[in-house]
Design a protein around this motif. Structure first.
Motif, mmCIF file in Angstrom:
data_model
loop_
_atom_site.group_PDB
_atom_site.id
_atom_site.type_symbol
_atom_site.label_atom_id
_atom_site.label_comp_id
_atom_site.label_asym_id
_atom_site.label_seq_id
_atom_site.Cartn_x
_atom_site.Cartn_y
_atom_site.Cartn_z
ATOM 1 N N SER A 19 7.300 -22.315 -6.706
ATOM 2 C CA SER A 19 6.859 -21.332 -7.804
ATOM 3 C C SER A 19 6.063 -21.799 -8.717
ATOM 4 C CB SER A 19 8.465 -20.606 -8.388
ATOM 5 O OG SER A 19 8.836 -21.799 -8.969
ATOM 6 N N MET B 127 8.678 -16.607 4.443
ATOM 7 C CA MET B 127 8.004 -15.591 3.276
ATOM 8 C C MET B 127 7.909 -14.280 4.146
ATOM 9 S SD MET B 127 4.823 -13.858 2.881
ATOM 10 C CE MET B 127 3.566 -14.776 3.558
ATOM 11 N N TRP C 239 -0.874 -16.466 -2.945
ATOM 12 C CA TRP C 239 -0.432 -17.198 -1.933
ATOM 13 C C TRP C 239 -0.981 -18.267 -1.125
ATOM 14 C CZ3 TRP C 239 4.098 -18.887 0.137
ATOM 15 C CH2 TRP C 239 4.251 -19.330 1.350
ATOM 16 N N ILE D 212 0.552 -22.114 -0.859
ATOM 17 C CA ILE D 212 0.912 -22.825 0.502
ATOM 18 C C ILE D 212 0.051 -23.715 0.859
ATOM 19 C CG2 ILE D 212 -0.018 -21.073 1.894
ATOM 20 C CD1 ILE D 212 3.538 -22.653 2.009
ATOM 21 N N THR E 148 0.020 -10.224 -4.192
ATOM 22 C CA THR E 148 0.031 -11.603 -4.351
ATOM 23 C C THR E 148 -0.036 -12.460 -3.084
ATOM 24 O OG1 THR E 148 2.545 -11.406 -4.100
ATOM 25 C CG2 THR E 148 1.709 -11.415 -6.307
ATOM 26 N N CYS E 149 0.484 -11.817 -1.815
ATOM 27 C CA CYS E 149 0.292 -12.452 -0.481
ATOM 28 C C CYS E 149 -1.180 -12.725 -0.414
ATOM 29 C CB CYS E 149 0.908 -11.601 0.465
ATOM 30 S SG CYS E 149 0.503 -12.372 2.025
ATOM 31 N N THR F 124 9.046 -22.619 4.952
ATOM 32 C CA THR F 124 8.918 -21.517 4.141
ATOM 33 C C THR F 124 9.201 -20.218 4.713
ATOM 34 O OG1 THR F 124 7.514 -22.795 2.730
ATOM 35 C CG2 THR F 124 7.470 -20.407 2.279
ATOM 36 N N ILE G 187 2.516 -21.138 -7.364
ATOM 37 C CA ILE G 187 2.022 -19.956 -7.570
ATOM 38 C C ILE G 187 1.852 -19.643 -8.991
ATOM 39 C CG2 ILE G 187 2.693 -17.425 -7.141
ATOM 40 C CD1 ILE G 187 4.454 -18.388 -4.862
ATOM 41 N N LEU H 159 7.057 -11.557 -1.241
ATOM 42 C CA LEU H 159 5.633 -11.448 -2.173
ATOM 43 C C LEU H 159 5.052 -9.910 -1.862
ATOM 44 C CD1 LEU H 159 3.869 -14.457 -1.050
ATOM 45 C CD2 LEU H 159 5.107 -14.400 -3.010
#
Length: 307
Positions: free
Chosen positions: A288, A124, A106, A110, A101-102, A122, A291, A97
């Motif tokens: 995905s 990441m 995110w 999550i 976006t994190c 996960t 997200i 990411l």
């Protein structure tokens, strides 16, 4: 060439010696020695250099190991995918990411994913696209999401647009230039130059001033870390560019503010990128999707605020 050959070679590489690999795999050392010798004979190349302190890869061995790591990853992915299609949602999802976006898409994704699939793991990493491009091609990374120019990506990838976004000039609360009305008012100011995407941060910032016939900006700090950029701006009189979404996040909104009188500048869209021709595993597809939903909700919220 057998999968056990790959397993034994990787064990030696990971543990550093034939003896350690033997203990790790719980296999007699002569068996591992014979396995690697068979592999070297078949390839006609020496893969390992044995010495008193262990074993190291030859240059040919290093290239070969990169290939078989990809093979091992695909095999593991295939096993997990079969289990997931059968309803056993275990295994792992490995993603990359961008910093933006994190911090924005995110968290809601999550939160729901972990609640729905508590046995999934996960992995990441916060990264730009270029450092993980090869991992995506090799299959060791399921997908990457971030701001990028679509036409700059190889045709070996599927690129899906998630949302558009803009950038605003940011300053600390109480900054003397918060009421600036144009870039002319910013001439002489010092900047933090972010390098948070895959295009040239230097040319990007300079082009903004050059296009307006203004002197080049004075760059005091350059950073690829979103956290360091925020801390620097919050504690100095330096200016920077931040994605529009950042100003809605707490506690960022308490310390940094946009220069409201200067219109936002368009930026590269947020995209989902994964290897062409290889469908995502069920777990990766579900993550995905969450997200995608977060991006959709964010876009709707922005549209509601503009009404």
């Amino acid at each position: 060439m057998k999968l056990t050959h790959f397993r034994d070679l990787l064990a030696v590489v990971q543990t550093g010696s034939l003896r350690a690999a033997s203990r790790h795999l719980n296999i007699a050392q002569p068996v591992i020695t014979r396995s690697i010798r068979e592999l070297e004979n078949e390839l006609g190349q020496v893969l390992l250099e044995r010495h008193s302190k262990g074993a190291t890869l030859t240059p040919v061995g290093e290239r070969f190991v990169r290939r078989i790591e990809s093979v091992q990853s695909e095999i593991q992915r295939a096993k997990e995918e079969v289990s997931q299609w059968a309803g056993d949602y275990t295994g792992q999802v490995s993603i990359g990411l961008s910093p933006l976006t994190c911090m924005t898409l995110w968290p809601p994704a999550i939160s729901t994913f972990n609640r729905q699939y508590p046995d999934a793991v996960t992995k990441m990493q916060v990264t730009l696209f270029k450092p993980v491009e090869q991992k995506l091609l090799e299959g060791t990374l399921d997908f990457w999401i971030g701001s990028i120019q679509k036409d700059s990506i190889s045709q070996r990838f599927t690129v899906e647009l998630l949302m558009q976004h803009d950038r605003r000039i940011a300053a600390r609360r109480g900054h003397p230039l918060l009421d600036a009305k144009s870039f002319d008012d910013l001439v002489g100011a010092n900047w933090v130059r972010p390098s948070l995407d895959d295009r040239s941060a230097e040319s990007d910032l300079e082009e903004i001033f050059t296009a307006r016939g203004l002197p080049l900006p004075k760059v005091a700090v350059e950073s690829s870390s979103m956290l360091s950029i925020l801390l620097t701006v919050a504690n100095t009189n330096l200016l920077t560019f931040l994605p529009d979404q950042m100003f809605q996040l707490m506690p960022i909104a308490q310390f940094c503010a946009p220069l409201e009188n200067i219109p936002p500048l368009s930026s590269d869209p947020i995209c989902l990128v994964y290897r062409l021709g290889l469908p995502l595993t069920p777990l990766a597809e579900r993550l995905s999707d969450l997200i995608r939903k977060a991006a959709h909700n964010y876009t709707l919220n922005m549209q509601m605020q503009d009404l």
